[in-house]
Design a protein around this motif. Structure first.
Motif, short mmCIF file in Angstrom:
data_model
loop_
_atom_site.label_atom_id
_atom_site.label_comp_id
_atom_site.label_asym_id
_atom_site.label_seq_id
_atom_site.Cartn_x
_atom_site.Cartn_y
_atom_site.Cartn_z
N VAL A 86 0.83 -1.21 0.00
CA VAL A 86 0.00 0.00 0.00
C VAL A 86 0.87 1.26 0.00
N VAL A 87 1.90 1.30 0.84
CA VAL A 87 2.74 2.49 0.94
C VAL A 87 3.51 2.73 -0.35
N PHE A 88 4.21 1.71 -0.83
CA PHE A 88 5.03 1.90 -2.03
C PHE A 88 4.18 2.03 -3.28
N SER A 93 1.23 3.51 -3.31
CA SER A 93 0.74 4.89 -3.26
C SER A 93 1.82 5.87 -3.68
N MET A 94 3.06 5.62 -3.24
CA MET A 94 4.16 6.50 -3.65
C MET A 94 4.39 6.44 -5.16
N LEU A 95 4.28 5.25 -5.73
CA LEU A 95 4.45 5.09 -7.17
C LEU A 95 3.35 5.83 -7.93
N ILE A 96 2.12 5.71 -7.47
CA ILE A 96 1.00 6.40 -8.12
C ILE A 96 1.16 7.91 -8.01
N MET A 97 1.54 8.41 -6.83
CA MET A 97 1.71 9.85 -6.67
C MET A 97 2.87 10.39 -7.50
N ALA A 98 3.95 9.62 -7.62
CA ALA A 98 5.07 10.06 -8.46
C ALA A 98 4.66 10.10 -9.93
N ASN A 99 3.87 9.12 -10.35
CA ASN A 99 3.39 9.10 -11.73
C ASN A 99 2.45 10.28 -11.99
N LEU A 100 1.56 10.57 -11.07
CA LEU A 100 0.66 11.71 -11.23
C LEU A 100 1.43 13.02 -11.26
N ASN A 101 2.44 13.14 -10.41
CA ASN A 101 3.25 14.35 -10.37
C ASN A 101 4.01 14.54 -11.68
N ALA A 102 4.51 13.46 -12.24
CA ALA A 102 5.27 13.56 -13.50
C ALA A 102 4.37 13.93 -14.67
N ASN A 103 3.11 13.56 -14.61
CA ASN A 103 2.20 13.80 -15.73
C ASN A 103 1.35 15.06 -15.58
#
Length: 130
Positions: free
Chosen positions: A102-104, A106-116
Motif C-alpha cells: 500500500v505504501v510503495f 501509493s508512492m508510485l501512483i503519486m510520483a506518476n501523477l506528479n510527473a504527468n
C-alpha cells in the motif's frame, strides 16, 4: 535419569515473554519498555545532534527504527522461532507485505501523477477555477 534437554520441553523455542510466572512476565514487559525508551531517546538524540555526519542521520534513524520493531516483536508480541509460532510469523509477514504494498504503491501512483501534471502555478490554477 535427568536429561537437561528434556527437563522442560515447553521452554525450548519460547519467546522471552512467554513464561508461567506473573512476576517474570512483568519483568519481561518492563525490560522491553526500557529498551523501547532507550531506542526512542537515541532516535531523538540522533535527529537533533551535530555529532553524527548529517547524510548518515536517516540511515541511523532507520536502523534504530528496525531495532525498535525487533524489540516490540520479541518482548511484546512474544514472537519466537518455535514451531508453534509459525502461523503468527506468517501473519506478521503478510501484514508487513500488505502495508509495504500500500505504501510503495501509493508512492508510485503519486510520483506518476506528479510527473504527468502540466506545469502550472497556483495563480493559474485559481484562475481556471473561476
Amino acid at each position: 535419569m535427568t536429561d537437561e534437554t528434556n527437563a522442560d520441553p515447553t521452554a525450548q523455542g519460547r519467546a522471552p515473554g512467554v513464561s508461567r510466572g506473573q512476576r517474570s512476565g512483568f519483568l519481561v514487559y518492563l525490560t522491553g519498555l526500557g529498551f523501547a525508551i532507550v531506542l526512542t531517546l537515541a532516535s531523538f538524540w540522533a535527529a537533533g545532534t551535530d555529532t553524527v555526519w548529517q547524510p548518515a542521520v536517516p540511515v541511523l534513524l532507520a536502523a534504530l527504527a528496525i531495532a525498535q520493531m525487533g524489540v516490540h516483536v520479541v518482548f511484546f508480541f512474544h514472537l519466537s522461532t518455535g514451531p508453534e509460532q509459525t502461523n503468527n510469523f506468517l501473519a506478521l509477514a503478510f501484514g508487513v507485505f500488505v502495508v509495504g504494498l500500500v505504501v510503495f504503491g501509493s508512492m508510485l501512483i503519486m510520483a506518476n501523477l506528479n510527473a504527468n501534471m502540466p506545469p502550472m502555478t497556483m495563480d493559474q490554477l485559481m484562475k481556471m477555477q473561476r
